[in-house]
Write an enzyme that holds these catalytic residues in place. Structure first.
Site, short mmCIF file in Angstrom:
data_model
loop_
_atom_site.label_atom_id
_atom_site.label_comp_id
_atom_site.label_asym_id
_atom_site.label_seq_id
_atom_site.Cartn_x
_atom_site.Cartn_y
_atom_site.Cartn_z
N HIS A 85 53.65 38.77 45.52
CA HIS A 85 54.10 38.75 44.12
C HIS A 85 54.28 40.17 43.59
O HIS A 85 53.42 41.02 43.78
CB HIS A 85 53.09 37.99 43.25
CG HIS A 85 53.30 36.51 43.29
ND1 HIS A 85 52.82 35.66 42.34
CD2 HIS A 85 53.98 35.73 44.17
CE1 HIS A 85 53.17 34.42 42.62
NE2 HIS A 85 53.86 34.44 43.74
N TYR A 214 49.69 34.22 32.47
CA TYR A 214 48.43 34.28 31.72
C TYR A 214 48.79 34.08 30.25
O TYR A 214 49.47 34.92 29.66
CB TYR A 214 47.75 35.63 31.91
CG TYR A 214 47.15 35.85 33.30
CD1 TYR A 214 47.95 36.23 34.38
CD2 TYR A 214 45.78 35.70 33.51
CE1 TYR A 214 47.40 36.43 35.64
CE2 TYR A 214 45.22 35.91 34.78
CZ TYR A 214 46.04 36.27 35.82
OH TYR A 214 45.49 36.47 37.07
N PRO A 306 36.81 35.10 36.06
CA PRO A 306 37.96 35.09 36.99
C PRO A 306 39.27 35.63 36.42
O PRO A 306 40.23 35.81 37.16
CB PRO A 306 38.09 33.60 37.36
CG PRO A 306 37.39 32.85 36.27
CD PRO A 306 36.34 33.75 35.74
N LYS A 310 39.41 39.33 40.40
CA LYS A 310 38.77 40.43 41.12
C LYS A 310 37.63 40.03 42.07
O LYS A 310 37.26 40.82 42.96
CB LYS A 310 38.19 41.46 40.13
CG LYS A 310 39.22 42.27 39.42
CD LYS A 310 39.87 43.28 40.35
CE LYS A 310 41.20 43.73 39.82
NZ LYS A 310 42.23 43.84 40.82
N TYR A 398 45.11 45.51 37.97
CA TYR A 398 45.34 44.20 38.59
C TYR A 398 45.60 44.35 40.10
O TYR A 398 45.03 43.62 40.91
CB TYR A 398 46.53 43.49 37.92
CG TYR A 398 46.57 42.01 38.20
CD1 TYR A 398 46.02 41.08 37.32
CD2 TYR A 398 47.16 41.51 39.37
CE1 TYR A 398 46.04 39.72 37.59
CE2 TYR A 398 47.19 40.16 39.65
CZ TYR A 398 46.63 39.27 38.75
OH TYR A 398 46.65 37.92 39.03
P1 FAD Z 1 30.40 32.93 47.80
O1 FAD Z 1 31.83 32.58 48.00
O2 FAD Z 1 29.66 32.34 46.66
O3 FAD Z 1 29.65 32.62 49.15
C1 FAD Z 1 28.23 32.60 49.24
C2 FAD Z 1 27.85 31.73 50.40
O4 FAD Z 1 26.43 31.77 50.59
C3 FAD Z 1 28.21 30.27 50.15
O5 FAD Z 1 28.95 29.79 51.23
C4 FAD Z 1 26.86 29.59 49.98
O6 FAD Z 1 26.89 28.25 50.44
C5 FAD Z 1 25.96 30.47 50.83
N1 FAD Z 1 24.54 30.42 50.45
C6 FAD Z 1 24.02 30.46 49.20
N2 FAD Z 1 22.69 30.40 49.23
C7 FAD Z 1 22.34 30.31 50.55
C8 FAD Z 1 21.09 30.20 51.22
N3 FAD Z 1 19.95 30.14 50.56
N4 FAD Z 1 21.10 30.12 52.58
C9 FAD Z 1 22.28 30.18 53.27
N5 FAD Z 1 23.49 30.28 52.67
C10 FAD Z 1 23.52 30.35 51.32
N6 FAD Z 1 38.28 36.12 42.97
C11 FAD Z 1 39.42 36.80 43.20
O7 FAD Z 1 39.37 37.89 43.80
N7 FAD Z 1 40.67 36.36 42.82
C12 FAD Z 1 40.79 35.19 42.18
O8 FAD Z 1 41.92 34.78 41.90
C13 FAD Z 1 39.59 34.43 41.89
N8 FAD Z 1 39.66 33.25 41.28
C14 FAD Z 1 38.53 32.48 41.17
C15 FAD Z 1 38.68 31.23 40.64
C16 FAD Z 1 37.55 30.42 40.56
C17 FAD Z 1 37.74 29.04 40.02
C18 FAD Z 1 36.27 30.88 41.00
C19 FAD Z 1 35.04 30.01 40.92
C20 FAD Z 1 36.14 32.13 41.53
C21 FAD Z 1 37.26 32.94 41.62
N9 FAD Z 1 37.18 34.20 42.17
C22 FAD Z 1 38.33 34.94 42.34
C23 FAD Z 1 35.89 34.72 42.63
C24 FAD Z 1 35.66 34.52 44.12
O9 FAD Z 1 35.85 33.17 44.47
C25 FAD Z 1 34.23 34.96 44.50
O10 FAD Z 1 34.04 36.26 44.01
C26 FAD Z 1 34.02 34.93 46.00
O11 FAD Z 1 33.83 33.61 46.43
C27 FAD Z 1 32.78 35.75 46.41
O12 FAD Z 1 32.52 35.60 47.77
P2 FAD Z 1 31.03 35.71 48.31
O13 FAD Z 1 31.13 35.50 49.79
O14 FAD Z 1 30.40 36.93 47.79
O15 FAD Z 1 30.24 34.50 47.63
C1 DHB Z 2 43.74 32.28 40.37
C2 DHB Z 2 42.51 32.48 39.85
C3 DHB Z 2 42.30 33.52 38.99
O1 DHB Z 2 41.09 33.73 38.49
C4 DHB Z 2 43.32 34.38 38.63
O2 DHB Z 2 43.08 35.38 37.75
C5 DHB Z 2 44.56 34.20 39.16
C6 DHB Z 2 44.77 33.14 40.05
C7 DHB Z 2 43.95 31.15 41.30
O3 DHB Z 2 43.00 30.42 41.55
O4 DHB Z 2 45.06 30.99 41.78
#
Ligand code: FAD
Ligand code: DHB
Length: 403
Positions: A85, A214, A306, A310, A398
């Site tokens: 994009h 947005y 979100p 980031k 961004y």
């Molecule tokens: P997580 O994905 O939370 O992974 C943690 C893992 O640890 C999980 O699999 C969990 O099951 C495991 N775990 C937890 N506790 C234990 C335990 N005690 N023992 C063993 N395993 C355990 N980010 C972006 O960059 N761009 C976006 O567009 C964006 N949109 C988002 C939209 C939504 C709806 C949401 C909810 C988040 C969004 N994010 C976005 C954020 C992004 O999804 C998270 O920052 C990302 O998942 C972080 O990854 P992580 O591996 O640090 O944590």
């Molecule tokens: C999506 C999620 C976000 O938080 C964002 O800022 C842009 C896109 C997505 O899930 O596609």
């Protein structure tokens, strides 16, 4: 037993160099990078594989995240199926303004490729030829944080087990347990909880716009995103505690229509809603991201709302720095990289916190918002539309180059 069953239940050693708690994007990418650097590690993930692969989350990848995924070997499908994009659109006062990324940032772009797909690609690679990864391994605690050999305690298939480590990395997300291993008083958490949530839906309908929209509206924020050329991802700001099942499909589409409304003939296409969930918004940073032999990475160390897209990108950046530091230790014996980890990552984290806060508070309507607050938001959006400097500041943040 078939091959898949065998590969899902690898032999887990009783000790390793780096114990990684959590098999989300941070833990999986870290394991991949460590494996490439010749550093032994083990990943323990509490959920089953299918759950981790289907958890709907992020959709936007910065170029630097794509670059590290490519370097890790997980770039093949991303290059084929990812959608590049060149901008986003902001919507307010029934009009739209496009933010042109390449023009404002010296050629930068972002990629649309779902977190579910990133996770699938990393799991497949790791099970094929990577470090041991155990699903349904619930870590209960980490002990010995103040010793040279911290121990990860976990349960798997009804049995209690331990993994002795030189280092433990908490990639276990916001509700993880690794942070608790660090003594009280050694960490500081800075936090803000927002008075609204996001209601996210997945719908089998081609995205109604080529780029993300947005939208600020008097009824609240809305976001139009996508997962592919045939699947839309949409979000609505809703009050905290909203029950996603309390809305009919028609009510959801009507509300989206109202918030994206612009003068002219643009129309939001509707389709079957296949998934729905409500998530609260939070900003949080824990400092430092290291204590002794315990490290925190990704959501375990920091959360952003979100709106700035980031979270996943910060997680990828953390583990890139950390893998490099473990590689340096392995190759040269120097712990300089590990010593610099927390400081180096926190400067990026705080920039992303500020940007995510800015996007969130500029675009959402707080429950106690008064007309003065709304006029300030509109003034800010008007300024972005009028000033290439203001637009460039948004674009650089961004795409990730201001971080
Ligand atoms: P997580 O994905 O939370 O992974 C943690 C893992 O640890 C999980 O699999 C969990 O099951 C495991 N775990 C937890 N506790 C234990 C335990 N005690 N023992 C063993 N395993 C355990 N980010 C972006 O960059 N761009 C976006 O567009 C964006 N949109 C988002 C939209 C939504 C709806 C949401 C909810 C988040 C969004 N994010 C976005 C954020 C992004 O999804 C998270 O920052 C990302 O998942 C972080 O990854 P992580 O591996 O640090 O944590
Ligand atoms: C999506 C999620 C976000 O938080 C964002 O800022 C842009 C896109 C997505 O899930 O596609």
């Amino acid at each position: 037993m078939n091959e898949r069953t065998v590969s899902q239940n690898p032999v887990i050693p009783e000790s390793t160099t780096v114990g990684i708690v959590g098999g989300g994007p941070a833990g999986l990418l870290l394991a991949r990078l460590l494996h490439q650097a010749g550093v032994e590690c083990v990943v323990l993930e509490s959920r089953e594989r299918a759950y981790v692969e289907q958890r709907q989350r992020a959709g936007v990848l910065e170029q630097s995240t794509v670059d590290v995924l490519r370097a890790s070997g997980a770039g093949e499908r991303l290059e084929r199926e990812g959608i590049v994009h060149d901008g986003i659109e902001l919507s307010w006062d029934r009009r739209r303004h496009r933010i042109d990324f390449p023009g404002l940032t010296g050629g930068k772009q972002v990629w649309i490729y779902a977190q579910t797909e990133v996770v699938k690609d990393l799991i497949e690679l790791q099970l094929a030829d990577g470090a041991p990864l155990l699903f349904e391994a619930q870590v209960t605690e980490v002990t010995g944080a103040d010793t040279d050999r911290p121990v990860v305690h976990y349960t798997h298939a009804g049995a209690e087990r331990t993994l002795r480590c030189d280092y433990v990395v908490g990639c276990d997300g916001f509700h993880g347990v690794v942070r608790d291993a660090i003594p009280d008083g050694e960490l500081t958490t800075y936090e803000r909880v927002y008075p609204y949530s996001w209601f996210g839906i997945l719908a089998d309908v081609p995205p109604s716009n080529d780029e993300l929209v947005y939208a600020h509206s008097p009824r609240g924020f809305a976001l139009l995103s996508m997962r592919s050329h045939t699947v839309s991802r949409l979000y609505l700001q809703v009050p905290n505690g909203t029950d996603p099942q309390a809305w009919s499909d028609e009510e959801i589409w009507d509300e989206l229509d109202a918030r994206f409304a612009v003068d002219g003939d643009w129309k939001l296409a509707r389709g079957p809603i296949t998934q729905r969930a409500v998530l609260p918004l939070r900003s949080s940073v824990t400092e430092p991201l290291r204590w002794g032999r315990i490290f925190l990475a990704g959501d375990a160390g920091h959360i952003v709302p979100p709106t700035g897209a980031k979270g996943l990108n910060l997680a990828a950046a953390d583990v890139t720095v950390l893998a490099r530091a473990f590689g340096q230790l392995h190759r040269t014996g120097s712990s300089d990289g590990l010593d610099a980890y927390s400081r180096q990552c926190l400067s990026r984290v705080w920039r992303a916190e500020q940007f995510s806060y800015f996007m969130t508070t500029t675009l959402h309507v707080a429950p106690d918002q008064n007309p003065f607050d709304t006029r300030l938001q509109i003034s800010q959006l008007d300024r972005i539309a009028a000033s290439p400097h203001a637009a460039a500041e948004l674009a650089l943040n961004y795409v990730g180059t201001a971080l």
